[in-house]
Motif scaffolding. Structure first.
Motif, PDB file in Angstrom:
ATOM      1  N   GLN A 101     -20.470 -57.762  11.259  1.00  0.00           N
ATOM      2  CA  GLN A 101     -21.433 -57.540  10.077  1.00  0.00           C
ATOM      3  C   GLN A 101     -22.479 -56.799  10.315  1.00  0.00           C
ATOM      4  O   GLN A 101     -23.112 -55.285   9.684  1.00  0.00           O
ATOM      5  CB  GLN A 101     -21.895 -58.316   8.689  1.00  0.00           C
ATOM      6  CG  GLN A 101     -20.573 -59.020   7.798  1.00  0.00           C
ATOM      7  CD  GLN A 101     -21.105 -60.539   7.509  1.00  0.00           C
ATOM      8  OE1 GLN A 101     -22.286 -61.168   7.804  1.00  0.00           O
ATOM      9  NE2 GLN A 101     -20.736 -60.594   6.506  1.00  0.00           N
ATOM     10  N   ARG A 102     -23.245 -57.632  11.325  1.00  0.00           N
ATOM     11  CA  ARG A 102     -24.642 -56.927  12.074  1.00  0.00           C
ATOM     12  C   ARG A 102     -23.973 -55.317  12.965  1.00  0.00           C
ATOM     13  O   ARG A 102     -24.954 -53.892  12.642  1.00  0.00           O
ATOM     14  CB  ARG A 102     -25.488 -57.758  13.233  1.00  0.00           C
ATOM     15  CG  ARG A 102     -25.732 -58.212  12.767  1.00  0.00           C
ATOM     16  CD  ARG A 102     -26.550 -59.432  13.512  1.00  0.00           C
ATOM     17  NE  ARG A 102     -26.958 -60.721  12.832  1.00  0.00           N
ATOM     18  CZ  ARG A 102     -26.479 -62.203  13.062  1.00  0.00           C
ATOM     19  NH1 ARG A 102     -25.737 -61.970  14.149  1.00  0.00           N
ATOM     20  NH2 ARG A 102     -27.323 -63.171  12.546  1.00  0.00           N
ATOM     21  N   MET A 103     -23.255 -55.304  13.307  1.00  0.00           N
ATOM     22  CA  MET A 103     -22.289 -54.030  13.433  1.00  0.00           C
ATOM     23  C   MET A 103     -22.365 -52.200  12.936  1.00  0.00           C
ATOM     24  O   MET A 103     -22.941 -51.641  13.531  1.00  0.00           O
ATOM     25  CB  MET A 103     -21.003 -54.025  14.623  1.00  0.00           C
ATOM     26  CG  MET A 103     -21.501 -54.605  16.049  1.00  0.00           C
ATOM     27  SD  MET A 103     -22.204 -53.689  17.264  1.00  0.00           S
ATOM     28  CE  MET A 103     -20.833 -52.626  16.949  1.00  0.00           C
ATOM     29  N   LEU A 104     -21.569 -53.880  11.540  1.00  0.00           N
ATOM     30  CA  LEU A 104     -21.830 -52.249  10.896  1.00  0.00           C
ATOM     31  C   LEU A 104     -22.937 -51.898   9.958  1.00  0.00           C
ATOM     32  O   LEU A 104     -22.602 -50.754   9.873  1.00  0.00           O
ATOM     33  CB  LEU A 104     -20.898 -52.981   9.548  1.00  0.00           C
ATOM     34  CG  LEU A 104     -19.056 -53.274   9.236  1.00  0.00           C
ATOM     35  CD1 LEU A 104     -18.776 -54.175   8.583  1.00  0.00           C
ATOM     36  CD2 LEU A 104     -19.012 -51.916   9.561  1.00  0.00           C
ATOM     37  N   LEU A 123     -25.375 -51.612  11.955  1.00  0.00           N
ATOM     38  CA  LEU A 123     -26.434 -50.710  12.997  1.00  0.00           C
ATOM     39  C   LEU A 123     -25.865 -49.645  12.669  1.00  0.00           C
ATOM     40  O   LEU A 123     -26.124 -48.489  12.420  1.00  0.00           O
ATOM     41  CB  LEU A 123     -25.884 -51.761  14.439  1.00  0.00           C
ATOM     42  CG  LEU A 123     -26.667 -52.886  14.614  1.00  0.00           C
ATOM     43  CD1 LEU A 123     -26.247 -53.533  15.931  1.00  0.00           C
ATOM     44  CD2 LEU A 123     -28.868 -51.793  14.733  1.00  0.00           C
ATOM     45  N   MET A 124     -23.876 -49.205  12.755  1.00  0.00           N
ATOM     46  CA  MET A 124     -23.527 -48.289  12.481  1.00  0.00           C
ATOM     47  C   MET A 124     -23.438 -47.234  11.348  1.00  0.00           C
ATOM     48  O   MET A 124     -23.091 -46.336  11.328  1.00  0.00           O
ATOM     49  CB  MET A 124     -22.339 -48.023  12.623  1.00  0.00           C
ATOM     50  CG  MET A 124     -21.699 -48.206  14.182  1.00  0.00           C
ATOM     51  SD  MET A 124     -19.574 -48.987  14.102  1.00  0.00           S
ATOM     52  CE  MET A 124     -19.470 -50.388  12.922  1.00  0.00           C
ATOM     53  N   ASN A 125     -23.487 -48.204  10.141  1.00  0.00           N
ATOM     54  CA  ASN A 125     -24.899 -47.383   8.653  1.00  0.00           C
ATOM     55  C   ASN A 125     -25.776 -47.837   8.274  1.00  0.00           C
ATOM     56  O   ASN A 125     -25.909 -48.550   7.116  1.00  0.00           O
ATOM     57  CB  ASN A 125     -23.386 -47.849   7.750  1.00  0.00           C
ATOM     58  CG  ASN A 125     -23.132 -46.561   6.890  1.00  0.00           C
ATOM     59  OD1 ASN A 125     -24.025 -46.183   6.503  1.00  0.00           O
ATOM     60  ND2 ASN A 125     -22.444 -47.353   6.020  1.00  0.00           N
ATOM     61  N   ARG A 126     -27.276 -47.437   8.752  1.00  0.00           N
ATOM     62  CA  ARG A 126     -28.085 -48.416   8.580  1.00  0.00           C
ATOM     63  C   ARG A 126     -28.243 -47.463   6.872  1.00  0.00           C
ATOM     64  O   ARG A 126     -28.663 -46.747   6.142  1.00  0.00           O
ATOM     65  CB  ARG A 126     -29.701 -47.097   8.819  1.00  0.00           C
ATOM     66  CG  ARG A 126     -30.658 -47.552   8.156  1.00  0.00           C
ATOM     67  CD  ARG A 126     -31.561 -47.676   9.425  1.00  0.00           C
ATOM     68  NE  ARG A 126     -32.571 -47.670   9.047  1.00  0.00           N
ATOM     69  CZ  ARG A 126     -34.019 -47.763   9.565  1.00  0.00           C
ATOM     70  NH1 ARG A 126     -34.107 -46.810  10.798  1.00  0.00           N
ATOM     71  NH2 ARG A 126     -35.388 -48.410   9.550  1.00  0.00           N
ATOM     72  N   GLY A 127     -29.257 -48.363   6.181  1.00  0.00           N
ATOM     73  CA  GLY A 127     -29.043 -48.376   5.479  1.00  0.00           C
ATOM     74  C   GLY A 127     -30.015 -47.653   4.180  1.00  0.00           C
ATOM     75  O   GLY A 127     -31.232 -47.255   5.193  1.00  0.00           O
ATOM     76  N   GLY A 128     -30.304 -47.853   2.567  1.00  0.00           N
ATOM     77  CA  GLY A 128     -31.798 -47.098   2.910  1.00  0.00           C
ATOM     78  C   GLY A 128     -31.466 -45.608   2.319  1.00  0.00           C
ATOM     79  O   GLY A 128     -30.911 -44.539   2.939  1.00  0.00           O
ATOM     80  N   GLY A 141     -22.253 -58.861   4.095  1.00  0.00           N
ATOM     81  CA  GLY A 141     -23.782 -59.997   4.471  1.00  0.00           C
ATOM     82  C   GLY A 141     -24.860 -59.872   4.047  1.00  0.00           C
ATOM     83  O   GLY A 141     -25.896 -59.497   4.855  1.00  0.00           O
ATOM     84  N   LEU A 142     -24.941 -59.051   3.733  1.00  0.00           N
ATOM     85  CA  LEU A 142     -26.462 -58.389   2.216  1.00  0.00           C
ATOM     86  C   LEU A 142     -26.401 -59.327   1.454  1.00  0.00           C
ATOM     87  O   LEU A 142     -25.785 -59.838   0.740  1.00  0.00           O
ATOM     88  CB  LEU A 142     -25.675 -56.974   1.363  1.00  0.00           C
ATOM     89  CG  LEU A 142     -25.880 -55.598   2.495  1.00  0.00           C
ATOM     90  CD1 LEU A 142     -25.035 -54.690   2.164  1.00  0.00           C
ATOM     91  CD2 LEU A 142     -27.021 -55.275   2.895  1.00  0.00           C
ATOM     92  N   LYS A 143     -28.118 -59.012   1.667  1.00  0.00           N
ATOM     93  CA  LYS A 143     -29.090 -60.916   0.921  1.00  0.00           C
ATOM     94  C   LYS A 143     -29.111 -59.934  -0.852  1.00  0.00           C
ATOM     95  O   LYS A 143     -30.178 -58.765   0.042  1.00  0.00           O
ATOM     96  CB  LYS A 143     -29.701 -61.705   1.455  1.00  0.00           C
ATOM     97  CG  LYS A 143     -28.874 -62.519   2.084  1.00  0.00           C
ATOM     98  CD  LYS A 143     -29.671 -63.495   2.711  1.00  0.00           C
ATOM     99  CE  LYS A 143     -28.988 -64.096   3.633  1.00  0.00           C
ATOM    100  NZ  LYS A 143     -27.528 -64.582   4.368  1.00  0.00           N
ATOM    101  N   ARG A 144     -29.549 -60.653  -1.551  1.00  0.00           N
ATOM    102  CA  ARG A 144     -30.524 -59.977  -2.859  1.00  0.00           C
ATOM    103  C   ARG A 144     -31.457 -59.184  -1.746  1.00  0.00           C
ATOM    104  O   ARG A 144     -32.011 -57.867  -2.706  1.00  0.00           O
ATOM    105  CB  ARG A 144     -30.900 -60.653  -3.938  1.00  0.00           C
ATOM    106  CG  ARG A 144     -30.992 -60.808  -5.158  1.00  0.00           C
ATOM    107  CD  ARG A 144     -30.203 -59.371  -6.310  1.00  0.00           C
ATOM    108  NE  ARG A 144     -30.802 -58.208  -6.828  1.00  0.00           N
ATOM    109  CZ  ARG A 144     -31.383 -56.895  -7.229  1.00  0.00           C
ATOM    110  NH1 ARG A 144     -31.724 -56.537  -5.446  1.00  0.00           N
ATOM    111  NH2 ARG A 144     -32.531 -56.883  -7.357  1.00  0.00           N
ATOM    112  N   GLU A 145     -32.173 -60.205  -1.198  1.00  0.00           N
ATOM    113  CA  GLU A 145     -33.471 -59.408  -0.252  1.00  0.00           C
ATOM    114  C   GLU A 145     -33.652 -58.538  -0.145  1.00  0.00           C
ATOM    115  O   GLU A 145     -34.832 -58.264   0.577  1.00  0.00           O
ATOM    116  CB  GLU A 145     -34.329 -60.799  -0.244  1.00  0.00           C
ATOM    117  CG  GLU A 145     -33.721 -61.653   1.153  1.00  0.00           C
ATOM    118  CD  GLU A 145     -32.800 -62.638   0.635  1.00  0.00           C
ATOM    119  OE1 GLU A 145     -32.093 -63.138   1.654  1.00  0.00           O
ATOM    120  OE2 GLU A 145     -32.956 -62.746  -0.387  1.00  0.00           O
TER     121      GLU A 145
END
Length: 179
Positions: free
Chosen positions: A82-85, A87-92, A148-152
């Motif tokens: 989940q962390r690799m994903l 890193l490869m696809n930054r959110g925002g 692995g995304l949380k609401r926060e």
């Protein structure tokens, strides 16, 4: 058998006089891609639908969920995959790539520059407008769990995360788009 102009005009007039099919009062958009050239039209259509008085919902699933990640959140996930994903696809909404011609970030920079020149609202501004117009912005719970995304990790002002059942229920009887 020939038809006269009068008969054709009468047929057209009759067709125009018939009650028109009612337009759907709801618009539902399934946002499955988080790329700039897909999230931009998603948000333009959502805000336009809401401004036209349509009950509007956007269901964000899979990669379409990443624009809802807070811009300052860099790493998400509970395990290495989940962390690799993340890193490869930054959110925002300030870190969106183009699906084509990304050119190591130059493509989005050029698109954003052109948008400013032509007074086109940014995805960030469109997200804010969507919230103000009452667009339901629904993150997919299954995708959140998967990635692995949380609401926060997500921006404020979203509806409660939901699954496919809620999305399909919203889409029933609505104009439905898949972007």
């Amino acid at each position: 058998m020939s038809v006269t102009i009068d008969e054709t005009a009468a047929a057209v007039y009759q067709k125009l006089a018939e009650p028109q099919k009612e337009q759907a009062e709801k618009l539902v958009i399934f946002a499955w891609s988080g790329e700039l050239d897909r999230i931009w039209p998603t948000l333009i259509l959502a805000t336009t639908g809401a401004a036209m008085g349509k009950e509007t919902t956007v269901f964000f699933t899979f990669w379409g969920l990443f624009p809802l990640v807070k811009n300052e959140v860099r790493m998400t996930g509970e395990n290495w995959m989940q962390r690799m994903l993340s890193l490869m696809n930054r959110g925002g909404d300030m870190h969106l790539k183009l699906s084509k011609m990304n050119f190591a970030g130059m493509g989005p920079a050029m698109m954003n520059h052109l948008a400013q020149e032509h007074n086109v609202a940014s995805p960030h501004d469109l997200l804010e407008a969507a919230k103000e117009l009452g667009v339901k912005l629904i993150p997919c719970q299954m995708t959140m769990d998967l990635l692995g995304l949380k609401r926060e990790d997500l921006i404020d002002g979203l509806d409660e995360p939901a699954g496919a059942t809620k999305a399909l229920a919203e889409a029933q009887g609505a104009i439905t788009l898949f972007i």
